[in-house]
Scaffold this motif. Structure first.
Motif, PDB file in Angstrom:
ATOM      1  N   SER A 233       0.865  -1.177   0.000  1.00  0.00           N
ATOM      2  CA  SER A 233       0.000   0.000   0.000  1.00  0.00           C
ATOM      3  C   SER A 233       0.899   1.224   0.000  1.00  0.00           C
ATOM      4  CB  SER A 233      -0.885   0.018   1.249  1.00  0.00           C
ATOM      5  OG  SER A 233      -1.728  -1.104   1.264  1.00  0.00           O
ATOM      6  N   VAL A 234       0.657   2.123  -0.922  1.00  0.00           N
ATOM      7  CA  VAL A 234       1.476   3.321  -1.062  1.00  0.00           C
ATOM      8  C   VAL A 234       0.620   4.548  -0.801  1.00  0.00           C
ATOM      9  CG1 VAL A 234       2.905   4.687  -2.646  1.00  0.00           C
ATOM     10  CG2 VAL A 234       2.930   2.178  -2.795  1.00  0.00           C
ATOM     11  N   THR A 235       1.112   5.415   0.066  1.00  0.00           N
ATOM     12  CA  THR A 235       0.432   6.672   0.377  1.00  0.00           C
ATOM     13  C   THR A 235       1.208   7.811  -0.272  1.00  0.00           C
ATOM     14  OG1 THR A 235      -0.243   5.749   2.496  1.00  0.00           O
ATOM     15  CG2 THR A 235      -0.424   8.128   2.250  1.00  0.00           C
ATOM     16  N   MET A 236       0.470   8.714  -0.897  1.00  0.00           N
ATOM     17  CA  MET A 236       1.088   9.864  -1.563  1.00  0.00           C
ATOM     18  C   MET A 236       0.996  11.097  -0.679  1.00  0.00           C
ATOM     19  SD  MET A 236       2.081   8.443  -4.328  1.00  0.00           S
ATOM     20  CE  MET A 236       2.562   9.805  -5.386  1.00  0.00           C
ATOM     21  N   ASP A 237       1.947  12.014  -0.878  1.00  0.00           N
ATOM     22  CA  ASP A 237       1.971  13.241  -0.081  1.00  0.00           C
ATOM     23  C   ASP A 237       0.919  14.248  -0.512  1.00  0.00           C
ATOM     24  OD1 ASP A 237       3.135  13.990  -2.490  1.00  0.00           O
ATOM     25  OD2 ASP A 237       4.914  14.897  -1.592  1.00  0.00           O
ATOM     26  N   ARG A 238       0.569  14.245  -1.797  1.00  0.00           N
ATOM     27  CA  ARG A 238      -0.460  15.157  -2.307  1.00  0.00           C
ATOM     28  C   ARG A 238      -1.399  14.388  -3.216  1.00  0.00           C
ATOM     29  NH1 ARG A 238       3.879  18.933  -4.024  1.00  0.00           N
ATOM     30  NH2 ARG A 238       3.211  18.367  -6.102  1.00  0.00           N
TER      31      ARG A 238
ATOM     32  N   GLY B 165     -10.964   3.759   0.256  1.00  0.00           N
ATOM     33  CA  GLY B 165     -11.455   2.993   1.393  1.00  0.00           C
ATOM     34  C   GLY B 165     -10.335   2.502   2.292  1.00  0.00           C
ATOM     35  N   GLN B 166      -9.125   2.951   2.054  1.00  0.00           N
ATOM     36  CA  GLN B 166      -7.979   2.606   2.884  1.00  0.00           C
ATOM     37  C   GLN B 166      -7.229   3.892   3.206  1.00  0.00           C
ATOM     38  OE1 GLN B 166      -5.392  -0.466   1.432  1.00  0.00           O
ATOM     39  NE2 GLN B 166      -6.993  -1.416   0.214  1.00  0.00           N
ATOM     40  N   ASP B 167      -6.172   3.759   3.972  1.00  0.00           N
ATOM     41  CA  ASP B 167      -5.323   4.916   4.247  1.00  0.00           C
ATOM     42  C   ASP B 167      -4.277   5.105   3.158  1.00  0.00           C
ATOM     43  OD1 ASP B 167      -6.643   5.478   6.608  1.00  0.00           O
ATOM     44  OD2 ASP B 167      -5.291   4.264   7.821  1.00  0.00           O
TER      45      ASP B 167
ATOM     46  N   VAL C  73       5.928   9.759  -2.814  1.00  0.00           N
ATOM     47  CA  VAL C  73       5.639   8.646  -1.903  1.00  0.00           C
ATOM     48  C   VAL C  73       5.929   9.111  -0.477  1.00  0.00           C
ATOM     49  CG1 VAL C  73       6.312   6.316  -1.186  1.00  0.00           C
ATOM     50  CG2 VAL C  73       6.094   6.867  -3.624  1.00  0.00           C
ATOM     51  N   SER C  74       4.905   9.066   0.367  1.00  0.00           N
ATOM     52  CA  SER C  74       5.091   9.508   1.754  1.00  0.00           C
ATOM     53  C   SER C  74       5.012   8.354   2.743  1.00  0.00           C
ATOM     54  CB  SER C  74       4.065  10.583   2.121  1.00  0.00           C
ATOM     55  OG  SER C  74       2.755  10.054   2.069  1.00  0.00           O
ATOM     56  N   GLY C  75       4.510   7.211   2.307  1.00  0.00           N
ATOM     57  CA  GLY C  75       4.445   6.069   3.201  1.00  0.00           C
ATOM     58  C   GLY C  75       4.111   4.789   2.456  1.00  0.00           C
ATOM     59  N   VAL C  76       4.553   3.671   3.034  1.00  0.00           N
ATOM     60  CA  VAL C  76       4.249   2.360   2.462  1.00  0.00           C
ATOM     61  C   VAL C  76       3.903   1.400   3.593  1.00  0.00           C
ATOM     62  CG1 VAL C  76       5.741   2.670   0.444  1.00  0.00           C
ATOM     63  CG2 VAL C  76       6.656   1.576   2.482  1.00  0.00           C
TER      64      VAL C  76
END
Length: 154
Positions: free
Chosen positions: A71-76, A103-105, A134-137
């Protein structure tokens, strides 16, 4: 969607299971002569229903023993940022699939095939987390895959 009949559905089921089937054998299996059968396949290709003919390889027999769902979270959350990530992720050979999710973080869910934990660590720390935005995985490792379908239910 293009109108397809029962013969088209039979053709699609058969070619999904065996892309190397000859037109002659396919025609016999769907009770057509070869020329009309070839025309139907061409029509299904032209309509984009048959997207491509591929050969599936066994990843483990090629040393790709570890599957990770990341799961990859983006900064913007901008179209440009997402499009850039998608282009950059496409260039990473370990990335097999990429989904934009809700539906996820997280913003993306990617499926990655690697040789082992060392390969995963190198992929994660030296390439994936270095992609712009990429801000989080968060990673889950696949223990086994009890279902692996490639034939669409048509």
């Amino acid at each position: 969607m293009t109108n397809i009949d029962n013969i088209d559905r039979q053709i699609l089921r058969i070619v999904q299971e065996d892309a190397k089937i000859s037109n002659l054998e396919l025609a016999e299996r769907v009770n057509l002569s070869p020329t009309p059968c070839a025309r139907r396949v061409k029509h299904l290709e032209d309509a984009g229903i048959i997207a491509q003919h591929i050969t599936l390889l066994d990843p483990e027999k090629l040393g790709l023993n570890l599957t990770a769902m990341i799961s990859v979270t983006m900064d913007r959350h901008t179209a440009d940022r997402f499009e850039k990530f998608e282009r950059d992720a496409t260039a990473l050979p370990e990335v097999m699939e990429c989904y934009v999710v809700t539906g996820q973080d997280s913003d993306f869910l990617i499926k990655v095939l690697v040789r082992d934990m060392r390969h995963y660590e190198e992929f994660l720390l030296r390439r994936l987390t270095k992609l712009e935005g990429v801000s989080g995985v968060h990673t889950s490792f696949v223990l086994r895959q009890p279902i692996n379908k490639h034939v669409l239910p048509i």
